[in-house]
Structure formats: C-alpha cells, structure tokens
Design a protein around this motif. Structure first.
Motif, PDB file in Angstrom:
ATOM      1  N   LEU A   1      -1.052  -9.474  -6.710  1.00 15.03           N
ATOM      2  CA  LEU A   1      -0.890  -9.451  -4.507  1.00 15.03           C
ATOM      3  C   LEU A   1      -0.136  -8.013  -4.096  1.00 15.03           C
ATOM      4  CD1 LEU A   1      -0.672 -12.673  -3.325  1.00 15.03           C
ATOM      5  CD2 LEU A   1      -2.885 -11.593  -3.046  1.00 15.03           C
ATOM      6  N   ALA A   2       1.029  -8.459  -4.469  1.00 17.22           N
ATOM      7  CA  ALA A   2       2.674  -7.359  -4.338  1.00 17.22           C
ATOM      8  C   ALA A   2       1.863  -6.127  -4.583  1.00 17.22           C
ATOM      9  CB  ALA A   2       4.091  -7.995  -4.558  1.00 17.22           C
ATOM     10  N   TYR A   3       1.894  -5.744  -6.039  1.00 17.52           N
ATOM     11  CA  TYR A   3       1.408  -4.510  -6.274  1.00 17.52           C
ATOM     12  C   TYR A   3       0.279  -3.907  -5.199  1.00 17.52           C
ATOM     13  CZ  TYR A   3      -0.379  -0.272  -8.485  1.00 17.52           C
ATOM     14  OH  TYR A   3      -1.040   0.333  -9.119  1.00 17.52           O
ATOM     15  N   ASN A   4      -0.733  -4.416  -5.054  1.00 17.32           N
ATOM     16  CA  ASN A   4      -1.621  -4.516  -3.943  1.00 17.32           C
ATOM     17  C   ASN A   4      -1.617  -3.766  -1.985  1.00 17.32           C
ATOM     18  OD1 ASN A   4      -3.666  -4.630  -6.245  1.00 17.32           O
ATOM     19  ND2 ASN A   4      -4.331  -6.189  -5.796  1.00 17.32           N
ATOM     20  N   ILE A   5       0.079  -4.863  -2.411  1.00 17.38           N
ATOM     21  CA  ILE A   5       0.073  -5.160  -0.764  1.00 17.38           C
ATOM     22  C   ILE A   5       0.933  -4.009  -0.190  1.00 17.38           C
ATOM     23  CG2 ILE A   5       1.815  -6.186   1.167  1.00 17.38           C
ATOM     24  CD1 ILE A   5       0.761  -8.927   0.211  1.00 17.38           C
ATOM     25  N   VAL A   6       1.661  -3.168  -1.679  1.00 15.83           N
ATOM     26  CA  VAL A   6       2.413  -2.429  -1.247  1.00 15.83           C
ATOM     27  C   VAL A   6       1.718  -0.826  -0.628  1.00 15.83           C
ATOM     28  CG1 VAL A   6       3.955  -0.310  -2.896  1.00 15.83           C
ATOM     29  CG2 VAL A   6       4.391  -2.453  -2.750  1.00 15.83           C
ATOM     30  N   PHE A   7      -0.133  -0.768  -1.383  1.00 13.62           N
ATOM     31  CA  PHE A   7      -0.382   0.458  -1.695  1.00 13.62           C
ATOM     32  C   PHE A   7      -1.202   0.275   0.048  1.00 13.62           C
ATOM     33  CE2 PHE A   7      -0.229   0.536  -5.757  1.00 13.62           C
ATOM     34  CZ  PHE A   7       0.445   2.027  -6.025  1.00 13.62           C
ATOM     35  N   TYR A   8      -1.490  -0.848   0.173  1.00 13.36           N
ATOM     36  CA  TYR A   8      -2.225  -1.181   1.212  1.00 13.36           C
ATOM     37  C   TYR A   8      -1.341  -1.245   2.895  1.00 13.36           C
ATOM     38  CZ  TYR A   8      -6.489  -2.832   0.317  1.00 13.36           C
ATOM     39  OH  TYR A   8      -7.948  -2.905  -0.599  1.00 13.36           O
ATOM     40  N   LEU A   9      -0.138  -1.620   2.620  1.00 11.31           N
ATOM     41  CA  LEU A   9       0.830  -1.973   3.672  1.00 11.31           C
ATOM     42  C   LEU A   9       1.171   0.055   4.502  1.00 11.31           C
ATOM     43  CD1 LEU A   9       3.617  -4.122   3.203  1.00 11.31           C
ATOM     44  CD2 LEU A   9       2.266  -3.572   5.126  1.00 11.31           C
ATOM     45  N   ALA A  10       1.515   0.679   3.256  1.00  8.32           N
ATOM     46  CA  ALA A  10       1.613   2.196   3.185  1.00  8.32           C
ATOM     47  C   ALA A  10       0.109   2.598   3.863  1.00  8.32           C
ATOM     48  CB  ALA A  10       1.971   2.797   2.308  1.00  8.32           C
ATOM     49  N   ALA A  11      -1.005   2.649   3.632  1.00  6.77           N
ATOM     50  CA  ALA A  11      -1.733   2.669   4.077  1.00  6.77           C
ATOM     51  C   ALA A  11      -2.478   2.564   5.484  1.00  6.77           C
ATOM     52  CB  ALA A  11      -2.856   2.875   3.078  1.00  6.77           C
ATOM     53  N   ILE A  12      -2.257   1.211   5.923  1.00  6.84           N
ATOM     54  CA  ILE A  12      -2.452   1.155   7.433  1.00  6.84           C
ATOM     55  C   ILE A  12      -1.524   1.548   7.369  1.00  6.84           C
ATOM     56  CG2 ILE A  12      -1.967  -1.329   8.337  1.00  6.84           C
ATOM     57  CD1 ILE A  12      -3.928  -2.766   6.105  1.00  6.84           C
ATOM     58  N   GLN A  13      -0.438   1.348   8.154  1.00  9.05           N
ATOM     59  CA  GLN A  13       0.750   2.214   8.321  1.00  9.05           C
ATOM     60  C   GLN A  13       1.012   4.100   8.943  1.00  9.05           C
ATOM     61  OE1 GLN A  13       4.755   0.918   6.445  1.00  9.05           O
ATOM     62  NE2 GLN A  13       4.052  -0.895   7.495  1.00  9.05           N
ATOM     63  N   ASN A  14       0.078   4.048   7.675  1.00 13.17           N
ATOM     64  CA  ASN A  14      -0.746   5.959   8.284  1.00 13.17           C
ATOM     65  C   ASN A  14      -1.920   5.646   8.342  1.00 13.17           C
ATOM     66  OD1 ASN A  14       1.699   7.145   6.977  1.00 13.17           O
ATOM     67  ND2 ASN A  14       1.607   5.382   5.554  1.00 13.17           N
ATOM     68  N   LEU A  15      -3.002   4.839   8.765  1.00  5.03           N
ATOM     69  CA  LEU A  15      -4.039   4.814  10.056  1.00  5.03           C
ATOM     70  C   LEU A  15      -3.755   6.004  11.174  1.00  5.03           C
ATOM     71  CD1 LEU A  15      -6.180   1.382   9.292  1.00  5.03           C
ATOM     72  CD2 LEU A  15      -6.278   3.776   7.845  1.00  5.03           C
ATOM     73  N   PRO A  16      -4.502   6.703  11.359  1.00  6.36           N
ATOM     74  CA  PRO A  16      -4.197   7.255  12.488  1.00  6.36           C
ATOM     75  C   PRO A  16      -4.618   6.477  13.597  1.00  6.36           C
ATOM     76  CG  PRO A  16      -6.267   8.032  12.039  1.00  6.36           C
ATOM     77  CD  PRO A  16      -5.349   7.227  11.009  1.00  6.36           C
ATOM     78  N   GLY A  17      -2.783   7.049  14.886  1.00  7.32           N
ATOM     79  CA  GLY A  17      -3.381   5.709  15.845  1.00  7.32           C
ATOM     80  C   GLY A  17      -4.014   6.062  16.836  1.00  7.32           C
ATOM     81  N   ASP A  18      -4.299   7.642  17.324  1.00  8.93           N
ATOM     82  CA  ASP A  18      -5.433   7.696  18.521  1.00  8.93           C
ATOM     83  C   ASP A  18      -7.018   7.494  17.723  1.00  8.93           C
ATOM     84  OD1 ASP A  18      -5.628   9.593  15.982  1.00  8.93           O
ATOM     85  OD2 ASP A  18      -5.260  10.936  17.957  1.00  8.93           O
TER      86      ASP A  18
END
Length: 325
Positions: free
Chosen positions: A195-212
C-alpha cells in the motif's frame, strides 16, 4: 464531448493569450566530441549489469538443460526434460495457478485501496500530513519484518486478532492451519505491505492534477463522482499503468519473505502447499531439495511468465492510457 475534453479545451482557451507572445525554446542537445566518450561513461553500468544480471541469467539458462545437484556434484545433460517435467507436474501446475490468483488479488485489491486512500489523504483537512506519514510508513519495513508483525497479530493462540475475536464472538480461527484462511492472510499481508509504495505515487499524481481542469468540470455541473471518473481518473492512468507492472513483479518475486515467515508454503492441500507460490517453489527445489537443474528451469519459466504478462499489459493496457495534459 466528455467532461475531460471540455475541461481541457477551457484550459487551452485560458492559456492561449499567455502563450501567444512566448518565444520557442532553444533546442539544446548534448554533443559529445568523440564516439568513445559515451561508451566510456556507460562502461561502469554495463559492467555491473554484465556481472550481476546478464552472466547469471545466461548460466541459469544453461543450467536449466541439465539435471544437476550441487551437494552431490552431479550434472547430466537432459535438454528440455526439466521443462516438460515441470509442465506435466500436478504440483507445479497447482503452484502456478495459486500464484496467478494471488497476483491478481494482491494487485487488484492493492491498487484499489491505494487509490481510495490516496484520494482521501489528498483532501484538505487538519492533520493531513500526519495521516499521509502514517500511510507511507509501512514502506520503510522490510518484507521479513512485515511478515513477523502479521505472524504475531494472527497467531492462533496468543495473537491480538484471535484474542479480540474470542472476546467478542467466542471464536479462534486457525489462520495458519486452514488453507483458505492462510491464503487469504498472505494475500492481505502482501496488499498491506504494498500500500505505502502505491500511495506514494498516487499521492504525488493526485496533488499534481491541474486544478483548473477540475474546476472547469465542476462548473459544467459534474458531480464529485463524475469529476473523479471522467476527469481525474484518465489523468491518473499513466501512473496506474506503471503501478500495475510494478505490483505484478512484486507479487511474483517479493512474496517469498511473507510466505516463508507466515506459513512456509503450507498448509498442504491437493498436490502442494496452499501458499506455495512460484518463487517459493523455486527456493524449495534449489536450496532445500538441491534440484538445481529443476530450479533453473523454474527461473526461466518465471521470467517467461513476467515477459508474457508485460507484453499483454502493453498490448491491451497502453491504449487506455491518456498522456495528454
């Protein structure tokens, strides 16, 4: 037009005036003065790969054609006999089927839980950094330590889980002695460890989603579920594509420590242990039974399985990946 396409179009319309006066970036390329310098820079890496990967792989492929025993020092050329014996063995076929089921369950459940927890952890709330740290913490544990923790938790006699179940419901399941429960326990342990390995990548990807883009979809009247599945999810497919491959490799190779500590491949059912997977069967034949030739053949078949799964993933899955902004 889908919500994702309309959101992208709105983003491009807003960005076009700012980009109109921008000058094109200069084409900067690294230029080597001679042909020898690139090879010289690559030499250390190629040497390490040759010594620790390519040469052992070639020796394993060669050893798979022999009936060999390290202890007795015997070696007899048998050609493809090791491969045919494995593919005709009911025990090996059961182990292969168990491995495929374990891989499918651990990868599917692991990615689903990781994405859900990452999406929740990315929400703005008090203490979010602490929650993210706790979610990522298991990544620091080695598989051996993770297996030991689960062994203490699910010990049938003194484990915390059975103590609570006995106090609440009066039951004490035999987690390590029942084939179905043992298989499920190893699968859940593997899911938790990854879980932790996947969460690291998913969190980084979600936080870089274009807000606009997300805001444009909400303005168009999309519900939170529609924003996720029609806007966020297509933008998360590249990292998901990578994590599917990484989790498949981890399920096939990194399950050894969890299996060895929790169940040692047992309990026995049918022709083999319920939690005996391909990598553990390879270890048993190579380092316990000293059937070196058979173990080398299993290593080759495992490599072929990984190559086939990778080919299927790129063949069928890459067309569903959206790389555009």
């Amino acid at each position: 037009m889908s919500l994702l396409h309309s959101a992208r179009a709105a983003r491009r319309r807003r960005a076009r005036p700012a980009q109109a006066g921008a000058a094109p970036a200069a084409d900067e390329r690294a230029v080597f003065r001679g042909a020898a310098l690139p090879w010289l820079l690559l030499a250390p890496t190629m040497l390490v790969l040759a010594v620790f990967i390519y040469l052992p792989a070639l020796r394993t492929l060669n050893l798979a054609a022999y009936r060999a025993n390290v202890i007795l020092g015997t070696r007899q050329f048998v050609g493809l006999e090791n491969f045919t014996a494995l593919l005709q063995s009911p025990a090996y076929l059961q182990v292969a089927a168990q491995t495929l089921l374990f891989t499918a369950l651990s990868v599917g459940l692991g990615l689903l839980l990781s994405l859900s927890l990452s999406w929740l952890a990315s929400r703005p709330l008090r203490g979010a950094k602490v929650y993210r740290l706790l979610l990522i913490y298991p990544y620091a544990l080695s598989p051996a330590i993770a297996g030991t923790l689960w062994l203490f938790l699910f010990n049938p006699e003194v484990g915390v889980v059975n103590t609570l179940l006995e106090a609440a419901f009066g039951i004490k399941p035999r987690w390590l002695d029942t084939p179905v429960l043992a298989f499920g326990l190893v699968t859940l342990a593997a899911v938790w460890k990854g879980l932790a390995y996947n969460i690291v990548f998913y969190l980084a990807a979600i936080q870089n989603l274009p807000g606009d883009v997300m805001e444009a979809a909400e303005i168009d009247g999309a519900s939170p579920a529609q924003v996720f599945w029609r806007v966020a999810w297509p933008l998360l497919t590249p990292v998901t594509f990578f994590l599917v491959f990484a989790n498949i490799v981890a399920a096939l190779f990194d399950s050894f420590a969890l299996t060895d500590i929790l169940t040692r491949g047992g309990p026995y059912t049918g022709h083999a242990g319920a939690t005996t997977f391909l990598v553990y069967q390879l270890y048993q034949d190579g380092f316990v039974n000293f059937r070196t030739g058979a173990a080398a053949a299993q290593a080759v078949l495992l490599l072929a399985l990984v190559a086939f799964v990778t080919w299927v993933q790129f063949r069928l899955g890459e067309r569903r990946v959206h790389y555009g902004n």
